[in-house]
Design a protein around this motif. Structure first.
Motif, mmCIF file in Angstrom:
data_model
loop_
_atom_site.group_PDB
_atom_site.id
_atom_site.type_symbol
_atom_site.label_atom_id
_atom_site.label_comp_id
_atom_site.label_asym_id
_atom_site.label_seq_id
_atom_site.Cartn_x
_atom_site.Cartn_y
_atom_site.Cartn_z
ATOM 1 N N MET A 35 -91.088 26.840 30.349
ATOM 2 C CA MET A 35 -91.549 25.699 29.650
ATOM 3 C C MET A 35 -91.171 25.634 28.304
ATOM 4 S SD MET A 35 -95.367 25.316 31.699
ATOM 5 C CE MET A 35 -95.972 26.413 30.867
ATOM 6 N N ILE A 36 -90.963 24.328 27.814
ATOM 7 C CA ILE A 36 -90.957 24.282 26.297
ATOM 8 C C ILE A 36 -91.680 23.290 25.751
ATOM 9 C CG2 ILE A 36 -89.081 23.844 24.584
ATOM 10 C CD1 ILE A 36 -87.085 24.919 26.495
ATOM 11 N N GLY A 37 -92.635 23.566 24.965
ATOM 12 C CA GLY A 37 -93.312 22.314 24.399
ATOM 13 C C GLY A 37 -94.352 22.740 23.571
ATOM 14 N N TYR A 38 -95.132 22.013 22.946
ATOM 15 C CA TYR A 38 -96.098 22.137 21.884
ATOM 16 C C TYR A 38 -97.331 22.362 22.514
ATOM 17 C CZ TYR A 38 -93.268 20.788 17.776
ATOM 18 O OH TYR A 38 -92.375 20.993 16.721
ATOM 19 N N THR A 39 -98.252 23.180 21.953
ATOM 20 C CA THR A 39 -99.639 23.369 22.546
ATOM 21 C C THR A 39 -100.355 22.208 22.076
ATOM 22 O OG1 THR A 39 -100.267 24.448 20.508
ATOM 23 C CG2 THR A 39 -99.339 25.762 22.213
ATOM 24 N N SER A 40 -101.521 22.420 21.825
ATOM 25 C CA SER A 40 -102.445 21.084 21.430
ATOM 26 C C SER A 40 -102.263 20.983 19.830
ATOM 27 C CB SER A 40 -104.038 21.357 21.751
ATOM 28 O OG SER A 40 -104.318 22.546 21.388
ATOM 29 N N SER A 41 -101.714 22.113 19.128
ATOM 30 C CA SER A 41 -101.352 21.897 17.917
ATOM 31 C C SER A 41 -100.210 21.518 17.523
ATOM 32 C CB SER A 41 -101.597 23.417 17.148
ATOM 33 O OG SER A 41 -101.140 23.361 15.957
ATOM 34 N N PRO A 42 -99.975 20.720 16.684
ATOM 35 C CA PRO A 42 -98.486 20.217 16.438
ATOM 36 C C PRO A 42 -97.762 21.250 15.679
ATOM 37 C CG PRO A 42 -99.960 19.220 14.772
ATOM 38 C CD PRO A 42 -101.030 19.772 15.875
ATOM 39 N N ARG A 43 -98.336 22.332 15.340
ATOM 40 C CA ARG A 43 -97.570 23.375 14.647
ATOM 41 C C ARG A 43 -97.359 24.542 15.511
ATOM 42 N NH1 ARG A 43 -100.785 24.512 9.063
ATOM 43 N NH2 ARG A 43 -99.133 26.160 9.428
ATOM 44 N N ILE A 44 -97.553 24.700 16.742
ATOM 45 C CA ILE A 44 -97.468 25.889 17.622
ATOM 46 C C ILE A 44 -96.706 25.299 18.894
ATOM 47 C CG2 ILE A 44 -98.520 27.647 18.940
ATOM 48 C CD1 ILE A 44 -100.797 27.538 16.883
ATOM 49 N N ALA A 45 -95.655 26.013 19.064
ATOM 50 C CA ALA A 45 -94.893 25.655 20.343
ATOM 51 C C ALA A 45 -94.681 26.919 21.067
ATOM 52 C CB ALA A 45 -93.473 24.972 20.029
ATOM 53 N N VAL A 46 -94.296 26.632 22.503
ATOM 54 C CA VAL A 46 -94.240 27.736 23.400
ATOM 55 C C VAL A 46 -92.886 27.532 24.032
ATOM 56 C CG1 VAL A 46 -95.264 28.697 25.655
ATOM 57 C CG2 VAL A 46 -96.773 27.735 23.844
ATOM 58 N N ARG A 90 -81.825 27.795 21.864
ATOM 59 C CA ARG A 90 -81.492 26.436 21.259
ATOM 60 C C ARG A 90 -82.418 25.192 21.474
ATOM 61 N NH1 ARG A 90 -79.118 21.750 21.794
ATOM 62 N NH2 ARG A 90 -79.312 21.936 23.984
ATOM 63 N N LEU A 91 -82.780 25.255 22.594
ATOM 64 C CA LEU A 91 -83.914 24.099 22.847
ATOM 65 C C LEU A 91 -85.218 24.299 21.981
ATOM 66 C CD1 LEU A 91 -83.224 23.791 26.796
ATOM 67 C CD2 LEU A 91 -82.532 22.131 24.920
ATOM 68 N N GLY A 92 -85.584 25.430 22.093
ATOM 69 C CA GLY A 92 -86.667 25.882 21.175
ATOM 70 C C GLY A 92 -86.507 25.533 19.588
ATOM 71 N N ALA A 93 -85.503 25.874 19.043
ATOM 72 C CA ALA A 93 -85.036 25.577 17.692
ATOM 73 C C ALA A 93 -84.957 24.049 17.621
ATOM 74 C CB ALA A 93 -83.727 26.188 17.493
ATOM 75 N N GLU A 94 -84.408 23.311 18.490
ATOM 76 C CA GLU A 94 -84.353 21.940 18.307
ATOM 77 C C GLU A 94 -85.702 21.287 18.404
ATOM 78 O OE1 GLU A 94 -82.261 17.835 20.556
ATOM 79 O OE2 GLU A 94 -81.697 19.853 21.175
ATOM 80 N N LEU A 95 -86.582 21.726 19.166
ATOM 81 C CA LEU A 95 -88.014 21.105 19.473
ATOM 82 C C LEU A 95 -88.765 21.575 17.790
ATOM 83 C CD1 LEU A 95 -90.386 20.243 20.959
ATOM 84 C CD2 LEU A 95 -90.892 22.579 21.434
ATOM 85 N N LEU A 96 -88.630 22.721 17.293
ATOM 86 C CA LEU A 96 -89.196 22.875 16.315
ATOM 87 C C LEU A 96 -88.890 22.234 14.849
ATOM 88 C CD1 LEU A 96 -90.003 26.771 16.769
ATOM 89 C CD2 LEU A 96 -91.585 24.894 16.871
ATOM 90 N N LEU A 97 -87.296 22.046 14.889
ATOM 91 C CA LEU A 97 -86.613 21.649 13.973
ATOM 92 C C LEU A 97 -86.683 19.959 13.711
ATOM 93 C CD1 LEU A 97 -83.692 24.335 13.359
ATOM 94 C CD2 LEU A 97 -85.652 23.868 11.961
ATOM 95 N N ARG A 98 -86.599 19.597 15.035
ATOM 96 C CA ARG A 98 -86.448 18.003 15.021
ATOM 97 C C ARG A 98 -87.634 17.502 15.667
ATOM 98 N NH1 ARG A 98 -80.265 17.247 17.110
ATOM 99 N NH2 ARG A 98 -79.252 18.538 15.391
ATOM 100 N N GLY A 99 -88.800 18.269 16.235
ATOM 101 C CA GLY A 99 -89.687 17.528 16.671
ATOM 102 C C GLY A 99 -89.678 17.239 17.878
#
Length: 55
Positions: free
Chosen positions: A1-12, A29-38
């Protein structure tokens, strides 16, 4: 799974059962894209890796 928690600042990012090891570079790579690009813009990933949190 790749996604944000209920916080917009914490991803899993998680994978298990030994099958994620072969894909670790791509998962990173997908995690970095999620964090850097939203979000992950690549087609097909939203459905396959959407995070689900049990309440």
């Amino acid at each position: 799974m790749i996604g944000y928690t209920s916080s917009p600042r914490i991803a899993v990012l998680t994978g298990g059962c030994g099958t994620a090891a072969k894909s670790s570079d791509e998962i990173g790579r997908l995690g970095a894209e999620l964090l850097l690009r939203g979000g992950i813009k690549d087609a097909g990933y939203a459905a396959d890796f959407a995070a689900y949190f049990r309440q």
